[in-house]
Design a protein around this motif. Structure first.
Motif, PDB file in Angstrom:
ATOM      1  N   THR A 192       0.814  -1.233   0.000  1.00 40.95           N
ATOM      2  CA  THR A 192       0.000   0.000   0.000  1.00 40.95           C
ATOM      3  C   THR A 192       0.842   1.274   0.000  1.00 40.95           C
ATOM      4  O   THR A 192       0.308   2.381   0.114  1.00 40.95           O
ATOM      5  CB  THR A 192      -1.019   0.070   1.162  1.00 40.95           C
ATOM      6  OG1 THR A 192      -0.350   0.299   2.401  1.00 40.95           O
ATOM      7  CG2 THR A 192      -1.867  -1.188   1.249  1.00 40.95           C
ATOM      8  N   ALA A 193       2.169   1.133  -0.134  1.00 46.21           N
ATOM      9  CA  ALA A 193       3.063   2.280  -0.370  1.00 46.21           C
ATOM     10  C   ALA A 193       2.929   3.363   0.701  1.00 46.21           C
ATOM     11  O   ALA A 193       3.141   3.099   1.875  1.00 46.21           O
ATOM     12  CB  ALA A 193       2.807   2.844  -1.776  1.00 46.21           C
ATOM     13  N   ASP A 194       2.556   4.585   0.295  1.00 45.38           N
ATOM     14  CA  ASP A 194       2.539   5.708   1.224  1.00 45.38           C
ATOM     15  C   ASP A 194       1.458   5.604   2.297  1.00 45.38           C
ATOM     16  O   ASP A 194       1.430   6.420   3.228  1.00 45.38           O
ATOM     17  CB  ASP A 194       2.397   7.037   0.474  1.00 45.38           C
ATOM     18  CG  ASP A 194       1.278   7.020  -0.548  1.00 45.38           C
ATOM     19  OD1 ASP A 194       1.035   5.967  -1.150  1.00 45.38           O
ATOM     20  OD2 ASP A 194       0.642   8.075  -0.752  1.00 45.38           O
ATOM     21  N   PHE A 195       0.591   4.615   2.199  1.00 43.38           N
ATOM     22  CA  PHE A 195      -0.378   4.387   3.269  1.00 43.38           C
ATOM     23  C   PHE A 195       0.232   3.564   4.407  1.00 43.38           C
ATOM     24  O   PHE A 195      -0.422   3.318   5.417  1.00 43.38           O
ATOM     25  CB  PHE A 195      -1.625   3.689   2.726  1.00 43.38           C
ATOM     26  CG  PHE A 195      -2.488   4.578   1.878  1.00 43.38           C
ATOM     27  CD1 PHE A 195      -3.388   5.441   2.462  1.00 43.38           C
ATOM     28  CD2 PHE A 195      -2.360   4.579   0.496  1.00 43.38           C
ATOM     29  CE1 PHE A 195      -4.173   6.289   1.690  1.00 43.38           C
ATOM     30  CE2 PHE A 195      -3.139   5.415  -0.294  1.00 43.38           C
ATOM     31  CZ  PHE A 195      -4.049   6.278   0.306  1.00 43.38           C
ATOM     32  N   ARG A 196       1.507   3.160   4.211  1.00 46.76           N
ATOM     33  CA  ARG A 196       2.173   2.382   5.258  1.00 46.76           C
ATOM     34  C   ARG A 196       3.559   2.907   5.619  1.00 46.76           C
ATOM     35  O   ARG A 196       3.983   2.789   6.760  1.00 46.76           O
ATOM     36  CB  ARG A 196       2.283   0.913   4.843  1.00 46.76           C
ATOM     37  CG  ARG A 196       2.854   0.000   5.933  1.00 46.76           C
ATOM     38  CD  ARG A 196       2.807  -1.466   5.527  1.00 46.76           C
ATOM     39  NE  ARG A 196       1.445  -1.891   5.248  1.00 46.76           N
ATOM     40  CZ  ARG A 196       1.134  -3.085   4.755  1.00 46.76           C
ATOM     41  NH1 ARG A 196       2.095  -3.970   4.496  1.00 46.76           N
ATOM     42  NH2 ARG A 196      -0.123  -3.398   4.519  1.00 46.76           N
ATOM     43  N   THR A 197       4.293   3.434   4.670  1.00 48.79           N
ATOM     44  CA  THR A 197       5.665   3.853   4.959  1.00 48.79           C
ATOM     45  C   THR A 197       5.887   5.325   4.641  1.00 48.79           C
ATOM     46  O   THR A 197       5.452   5.821   3.593  1.00 48.79           O
ATOM     47  CB  THR A 197       6.686   3.011   4.179  1.00 48.79           C
ATOM     48  OG1 THR A 197       7.998   3.550   4.368  1.00 48.79           O
ATOM     49  CG2 THR A 197       6.378   2.975   2.690  1.00 48.79           C
TER      50      THR A 197
END
Length: 352
Positions: free
Chosen positions: A307-312
């Motif tokens: 989920t890319a920027d929703f996690r990192t």
């Protein structure tokens, strides 16, 4: 009546139990493809791809592309680069064709881009995804040599310029549409597995952000995330309503082979083409990688992602580097790659 000494009975029972334990340890014979996935070879590939420089720089991209070509050649695959004279870049293509009648058999694609944004080696986005494609190619080509029961061709593709609006995959598809043979090829593509941003993992509560409106659009997915205190400890499999069978094949392979990994499916209620052409920002958010290029043509495709920027916080930042990799991240990557490899194999093999 014949009498078997008690000592012999004990030996026979002991031998039987040893065989059962061995079978249990090895797992079902059909699960051998997923079990071939190795953190050692994965790590070696990832180190070679993300060893220096940004995958935005043309010189560095050329180095990465040459490495990928050499790697695929070592597996005995047919390799080529899709060259473009403009900004669409140079995508690496490796083909493993079916034993018989390959020109008429279906095509499955496993893909993940190898370029990055400027100023980062892009370890998770998307050097890890590109490495996963290579690892799937390695274990499937190794197993492929031992059977003649393949019902499909499988192509492994590392796209260029995904970070520039998926220009690499879009350009490849547009080139296909430009010829009769290319159009026929597109019609034979039955499934696409796309890796993009697959390594971020966290067991901390609230480490997973949830986009506004997800609870209304995809209530089951939103509830699954909430169930474990919004922990970023799962793989998201994004699929439109035409591509559910690909996700289901992954779920079936995972269950059959007892591969430990938390997966949450994000099954859109519309086709991918509808999702990517809408003004709804939440739906468009599910179109942020090369799978969407195939959705536009009505081709079944899924997107495997962390989920890319929703996690990192390191998404598209300089800190997307080797500091991101801990033991949990390696276990996570191994599970993802094992499930996809096994799923692809289970889909392409002809059962007796």
């Amino acid at each position: 009546k014949a009498h078997i000494p008690r000592s012999n009975m004990i030996r026979l029972l002991f031998s039987f139990l040893l065989i059962l334990n061995l079978i249990w340890a090895l797992g079902p014979p059909d699960c051998n493809v997923g079990k071939l996935v190795s953190n050692g070879t994965f790590s070696s590939t990832l180190q070679s791809i993300a060893q220096k420089g940004s995958g935005f720089d043309e010189v560095e991209k050329e180095r990465r592309a040459k490495f990928l070509l050499t790697k695929y050649k070592s597996f005995g695959l047919q390799v080529s680069i899709h060259n473009s004279s403009s900004a669409e870049g140079h995508s690496v293509i490796a083909k493993l064709n079916a034993n018989l009648d390959s020109a008429t058999k279906p095509i499955y694609i496993v893909c993940g881009h190898y370029d990055t944004v400027k100023g980062t080696i892009g370890l998770l986005d998307n050097s890890a995804g590109a490495s996963a494609v290579v690892e799937v190619a390695r274990v499937i080509s190794k197993t492929f040599k031992k059977t003649s029961r393949t019902k499909a061709n499988i192509w492994f593709i590392n796209w260029d310029n995904e970070e520039e609006g998926s220009k690499g995959s879009l350009n490849w598809i547009m080139n296909m549409i430009g010829s009769t043979q290319g159009k026929d090829t597109l019609k034979r593509i039955e499934a696409v597995w796309n890796f993009d941003s697959i390594g971020a993992y966290s067991t901390l509560p609230n480490s997973q952000l949830v986009p506004n409106g997800l609870d209304k659009l995809l209530p089951d997915a939103a509830e699954e995330i909430k169930k474990e205190d919004n922990k970023g400890n799962f793989l998201a499999v994004i699929t439109d309503n035409l591509s559910r069978s690909i996700y289901q094949s992954m779920a079936n392979s995972q269950k059959k082979c007892n591969i430990l990994l938390r997966i949450i499916p994000f099954i859109l209620p519309v086709t991918g083409k509808q999702a990517c052409s809408t003004s709804n920002p939440l739906l468009v958010n599910f179109c942020r990688s090369d799978h969407a290029s195939f959705w536009e043509q009505g081709i079944k495709a899924i997107h495997a992602t962390d989920t890319a920027d929703f996690r990192t916080k390191c998404y598209h930042e300089k800190c997307d580097d080797w500091s991101q990799m801990k033991e949990d991240n390696w276990i996570f990557l191994n599970g993802i790659t094992s499930i996809v490899a096994q799923s692809v194999w289970d889909t392409m093999i002809e059962r007796p």
